[in-house]
Scaffold this active site. Structure first.
Site, mmCIF file in Angstrom:
data_model
loop_
_atom_site.group_PDB
_atom_site.id
_atom_site.type_symbol
_atom_site.label_atom_id
_atom_site.label_comp_id
_atom_site.label_asym_id
_atom_site.label_seq_id
_atom_site.Cartn_x
_atom_site.Cartn_y
_atom_site.Cartn_z
ATOM 1 N N ASP A 1 52.592 -24.471 -18.278
ATOM 2 C CA ASP A 1 52.792 -24.055 -16.887
ATOM 3 C C ASP A 1 51.439 -24.068 -16.195
ATOM 4 O OD1 ASP A 1 54.094 -23.073 -14.592
ATOM 5 O OD2 ASP A 1 53.525 -21.012 -15.100
ATOM 6 N N GLU B 1 56.053 -29.093 -15.821
ATOM 7 C CA GLU B 1 56.757 -29.270 -14.556
ATOM 8 C C GLU B 1 56.326 -30.564 -13.880
ATOM 9 O OE1 GLU B 1 58.005 -25.383 -12.174
ATOM 10 O OE2 GLU B 1 55.885 -25.347 -12.724
ATOM 11 N N ASP C 1 54.048 -15.897 -16.308
ATOM 12 C CA ASP C 1 53.613 -17.262 -16.604
ATOM 13 C C ASP C 1 53.981 -17.695 -18.020
ATOM 14 O OD1 ASP C 1 52.494 -17.518 -14.063
ATOM 15 O OD2 ASP C 1 50.628 -16.574 -14.704
#
Length: 379
Positions: A185, A279, A361
């Site tokens: 992330d 992502e 996170d």
């Protein structure tokens, strides 16, 4: 598998060699701009542009003309590569990959030319490098290149430093399997948060140098005003040019620090994991947020992802991109319960279904890993 790999070294040319490098850069720029103008006129008159072959023949005639016979003083491959770059630019333009080619300017902060390897005209020795027309140039060799040399690009930075990039064709082997998958992330406070709980700090290279950069840039502006007041061209104002190189050195230092950090981190990830899930960030759209644009530019997510992708391709790793709209921060990674949307201020929360405590996170990176592995099994 054969891959192209670039080795970049700093070179220390003599005054004569530096003059010849700048002549070659200038001739390459002249050839590019001259034939871009010819190309545009041909397209306006006939509806068709030129080709690389046609331009190459015209270049031979151009060298024989008295007004442009100075083109024969420099490396011929640099001029041919200028034509190839022009032809490639038009090919990409008509394929809707980039904008229409523009004329090159000598005011561009980075000036370069490219030459090809033939008949051993490029060779790397212990403390020097052999280049066409230049001969042996003192070189700071940081690593030993492997494989066949394809071409070399000689570049002058805005700081006044010279570099050479050697493109080699190498047989790169895949790394041994680790049977490990990781979720990643990317963020601003922490550059990267991994699904194993490990966090990598955002070093904020630009921010740390910001005060010094502002001070030196103010000096540069003042010297520009003084030169303008005295009626001196900025190209001839020695104090202005000296300060301009100083500012460029600071920017170059920030760039080097960031590239070193991104290369080391991406290499460590590729070495230790077979599958990397992350992502699919739309960085260009995120930069429209003026409050975060500066911070996003400083962390260089796009550059980091690009490094991960080519290294994964080289060494037999898999990069799995999860959709940017996947609600990784709203799902409990323990039980799968989806909670309501959370503001950025909420960094820790407890799942109302299974009562698991989450770091926002780390939980997001775990969800990205789980979703990435699900997508990986479907491929």
């Amino acid at each position: 598998m054969l891959r192209h790999k670039v080795y970049k070294y700093r070179i220390y040319p003599t005054n004569e060699q530096a003059i010849l490098i700048m002549k070659t850069i200038g001739c390459s720029r002249f050839v590019y701009n001259h034939f871009l103008d010819q190309w545009n006129m041909s397209y306006a008159d006939t509806g068709k542009g030129l080709t690389y072959s046609a331009c190459s023949k015209l270049l031979t005639d151009l060298k024989r003309q008295p007004d442009t016979e100075w083109l024969r003083e420099v490396d011929k491959f640099s001029l041919q590569n200028a034509l190839r770059n022009l032809a490639d630019s038009f090919t990409r333009f008509f394929s809707h990959q980039n904008d229409k080619p523009h004329f090159k300017s000598k005011k561009n902060p980075i000036q370069s030319y490219t030459t090809h390897f033939t008949n051993n005209n490029i060779a790397i020795l212990d403390k020097s490098i052999k280049l066409p027309k230049l001969g042996f140039v003192k070189c700071a060799k940081s690593q030993e290149p492997q494989g066949r040399i394809v071409k070399a690009t000689i570049r002058k930075q805005a700081s006044g430093r010279f570099f050479v990039s050697i493109l080699c064709e190498e047989d790169i082997h895949e790394l041994p399997k680790t049977d490990s998958a990781i979720g990643l992330d990317l963020g601003i406070t922490d550059f990267a948060v991994f699904s194993d709980g490990h966090k990598v700090d955002n070093h904020r290279f630009t921010t740390k140098m910001e005060a010094k950069l502002k001070r030196e840039q103010r000096k540069l502006s003042r010297r520009a005003l003084v030169a303008k007041k005295n009626g001196v061209s900025l190209l001839e104002a020695k104090n202005y040019q000296k300060q301009k190189r100083k500012v460029a050195c600071l920017h170059e230092k920030v760039t080097n620090q960031r590239n070193d950090f991104l290369n080391k981190l991406s290499t460590a990830i590729i070495k230790n994991h077979d599958v990397i899930c992350m992502e699919d960030l739309h960085t260009k759209g995120m930069l429209r947020n003026h409050k975060l644009a500066k911070s996003i530019s400083d962390v260089s997510w796009s550059s980091f992802v690009a490094k991960l992708q080519y290294k994964a391709e080289w060494y037999g790793r898999a990069i799995i991109k999860v959709d940017q709209w996947y609600p990784s921060s709203q799902i409990c990674s323990e039980c799968g319960h989806r909670d309501g949307k959370k503001s950025l201020g909420i960094r820790k929360w407890m799942c109302p279904a299974c009562h698991a405590h989450h770091d926002r996170d780390i939980n997001a990176s775990n969800n990205i890993r789980n979703e990435g592995l699900r997508l990986y099994t479907l491929e």
